[in-house]
Scaffold this active site. Structure first.
Site, mmCIF file in Angstrom:
data_model
loop_
_atom_site.group_PDB
_atom_site.id
_atom_site.type_symbol
_atom_site.label_atom_id
_atom_site.label_comp_id
_atom_site.label_asym_id
_atom_site.label_seq_id
_atom_site.Cartn_x
_atom_site.Cartn_y
_atom_site.Cartn_z
ATOM 1 N N HIS A 1 0.798 -1.229 0.000
ATOM 2 C CA HIS A 1 0.000 0.000 0.000
ATOM 3 C C HIS A 1 0.828 1.276 0.000
ATOM 4 O O HIS A 1 0.285 2.350 -0.135
ATOM 5 C CB HIS A 1 -0.965 0.023 1.191
HETATM 6 C C1 UD1 Z 1 -2.317 5.322 5.978
HETATM 7 C C2 UD1 Z 1 -1.022 5.803 6.649
HETATM 8 C C3 UD1 Z 1 0.040 4.735 6.530
HETATM 9 C C4 UD1 Z 1 -0.457 3.405 7.061
HETATM 10 C C5 UD1 Z 1 -1.760 3.040 6.340
HETATM 11 C C6 UD1 Z 1 -2.330 1.758 6.845
HETATM 12 C C7 UD1 Z 1 -0.561 8.219 6.529
HETATM 13 C C8 UD1 Z 1 0.280 9.233 5.910
HETATM 14 N N1 UD1 Z 1 -0.489 6.991 5.996
HETATM 15 O O1 UD1 Z 1 -2.042 5.144 4.603
HETATM 16 O O2 UD1 Z 1 1.175 5.117 7.282
HETATM 17 O O3 UD1 Z 1 0.523 2.424 6.847
HETATM 18 O O4 UD1 Z 1 -2.698 4.101 6.566
HETATM 19 O O5 UD1 Z 1 -3.458 1.416 6.087
HETATM 20 O O6 UD1 Z 1 -1.243 8.495 7.493
HETATM 21 N N2 UD1 Z 1 -9.404 4.579 1.722
HETATM 22 C C9 UD1 Z 1 -10.603 3.910 1.651
HETATM 23 N N3 UD1 Z 1 -11.207 3.557 2.816
HETATM 24 C C10 UD1 Z 1 -10.687 3.829 4.032
HETATM 25 C C11 UD1 Z 1 -9.466 4.531 4.091
HETATM 26 C C12 UD1 Z 1 -8.827 4.880 2.925
HETATM 27 O O7 UD1 Z 1 -11.116 3.626 0.584
HETATM 28 O O8 UD1 Z 1 -11.290 3.478 5.050
HETATM 29 C C13 UD1 Z 1 -8.720 4.930 0.449
HETATM 30 C C14 UD1 Z 1 -9.010 6.334 -0.026
HETATM 31 O O9 UD1 Z 1 -9.023 6.294 -1.410
HETATM 32 C C15 UD1 Z 1 -7.799 7.112 0.429
HETATM 33 C C16 UD1 Z 1 -6.701 6.071 0.330
HETATM 34 O O10 UD1 Z 1 -7.319 4.832 0.664
HETATM 35 O O11 UD1 Z 1 -7.546 8.228 -0.336
HETATM 36 C C17 UD1 Z 1 -5.538 6.319 1.226
HETATM 37 O O12 UD1 Z 1 -5.940 6.437 2.591
HETATM 38 P P1 UD1 Z 1 -5.052 7.302 3.608
HETATM 39 O O13 UD1 Z 1 -5.569 7.186 4.994
HETATM 40 O O14 UD1 Z 1 -4.840 8.661 3.071
HETATM 41 O O15 UD1 Z 1 -3.637 6.604 3.531
HETATM 42 P P2 UD1 Z 1 -3.222 5.058 3.554
HETATM 43 O O16 UD1 Z 1 -2.614 4.737 2.253
HETATM 44 O O17 UD1 Z 1 -4.311 4.186 4.070
#
Ligand code: UD1
Length: 367
Positions: free
Chosen positions: A201
């Site tokens: 991820h």
């Molecule tokens: C975040 C953390 C990362 C951690 C990871 C675990 C930061 C900078 N990054 O990354 O350190 O390892 O979480 O998962 O805080 N999304 C969904 N559903 C959700 C959450 C996210 O669909 O419940 C999708 C959305 O498109 C979103 C993308 O995932 O834009 C990224 O989510 P985000 O929380 O920004 O970062 P992660 O890649 O999950």
């Protein structure tokens, strides 16, 4: 004594659960749990609360997804109102996600003490958003709980006063120790005898579509001999769909799965022949369980999993991944050891320190 915990993203939940439980054993502590809403899908958030026995959040800031600046600033704005209203004696933040640094910054400005659980880890790679989060959070925290000695060394090198820093061990391992037996009871009969477990991820892997494509292609090839189970993170799913990359040999055994709940994922890890990942926490969990781990990153903020554990950094190098995989599958995997204080008791040590320290914490000057 009012203690407020802040969680937001999937890896925070297994770290907060044991600390909440350990503090609950002490008299006179009122705990509040704030969820920022950084992760919001049922299988990225709520299912973890259920399985870990975490109480439902008292407050959900419902910030959702966005750019780093949007997400962080939304948390700052909404969390400030909570701290101003509740005036906690201590705020506890976890790990290195955007929710961690945002909450710590609010507290630093309001002069509310902050404890950082999982302090001191460094990849020395500031292109990683988490590294920036780690550095800043540690600078403005009043109590820093490190999982391993390298964390203490990093903090000392950054000039953080040693009185604030406590080597307590790894709280995520507390959760693993508590729940591994339950996870093992729930392992589905239908699992292949031998398989690789894959998670990806990190932006460095999934936002570079050419690289992602070559990586998935290799794993698809491998899956013809060794089934590959791939619970797909929502971010990764989005990229795969955007790029239209869906490798598929007719005889491949590459299984795309929904993001797995905690117990299911732990069970999958414990039985895997090898785990291939870019996660931070999984490097630690495999080290604890003695399962071979290949980390598809150039660096790690958890070097003890390499020096002492079963982890090998293969970088962004398909050939290296192939070679190391072949070694593991022919029985030449690295024998690891469990790092000191990864013993299931880290949160109790934290609770002892918090309950003893709150009366005499030195807040000003910070530094
Ligand atoms: C975040 C953390 C990362 C951690 C990871 C675990 C930061 C900078 N990054 O990354 O350190 O390892 O979480 O998962 O805080 N999304 C969904 N559903 C959700 C959450 C996210 O669909 O419940 C999708 C959305 O498109 C979103 C993308 O995932 O834009 C990224 O989510 P985000 O929380 O920004 O970062 P992660 O890649 O999950």
């Amino acid at each position: 004594m009012r203690i407020l915990h802040v969680v937001g993203a999937r890896p925070n939940f297994m770290k907060a659960a044991p600390v909440v439980r350990a503090l609950a054993k002490h008299q006179g502590i009122r705990q509040t749990l704030v969820h920022t809403g950084q992760h919001y899908d049922f299988n990225m958030s709520e299912v973890f609360f259920q399985e870990l026995g975490l109480p439902a959040p008292d407050i959900n800031l419902e910030v959702g997804s966005g750019s780093h600046a949007q997400q962080t600033s939304q948390i700052i704005g909404r969390f400030e109102a909570v701290v101003t209203e509740r005036r906690p004696d201590l705020v506890v933040v976890y790990g290195d996600v955007n929710s961690t640094v945002a909450a710590a910054l609010v507290c630093a400005k309001l002069l509310v003490p902050v404890a950082h659980v999982e302090a001191g880890l460094r990849s020395f790679d500031r292109t990683m958003p988490e590294e920036v989060n780690r550095l800043l959070t540690d600078q403005i925290s009043d109590l820093l709980f490190t999982p391993s000695e390298d964390g203490n060394q990093n903090l000392a090198a950054e000039g953080i006063a040693s009185e604030k820093v406590h080597l307590v061990g790894n709280v995520m391992i507390d959760t693993l120790v508590r729940l591994l037996p339950k996870a093992n009871e729930q392992i589905p009969q239908s699992l292949p005898e031998r398989y690789a477990l894959l998670t990806l991820h990190r932006p460095s892997n999934v936002d570079d579509l050419e690289w992602l494509k070559s990586l998935l292609q290799l794993l698809d090839d491998i899956s013809r001999e060794l089934p590959v189970l791939f619970p797909v993170h929502p971010r990764t799913k989005l990229r795969i769909e955007e790029a239209g990359i869906w490798p598929a040999h007719a005889d491949s055994h590459f299984q795309f799965l929904q993001p797995a709940p905690y117990l299911e994922f732990l069970g999958l890890q414990s039985r895997a022949a090898v785990v291939i990942t870019d996660s931070g926490g999984i490097q630690e969990e495999t080290t604890f369980m003695g399962v071979p781990c290949l980390t598809v990153r150039e660096n790690t903020e958890r070097p003890i999993t390499v020096t002492m554990g079963t982890n090998i950094l293969v970088g962004r190098d398909v050939d290296r991944l192939k070679t190391e995989l072949a070694r593991i599958l022919t029985g030449q995997s690295k024998r690891g050891r469990v790092p000191p204080l990864w013993d299931g008791q880290a949160a109790d040590r934290i609770a002892q320190i918090i309950t003893g320290a709150l009366g005499n914490l030195v807040f000003y000057p910070k530094g």
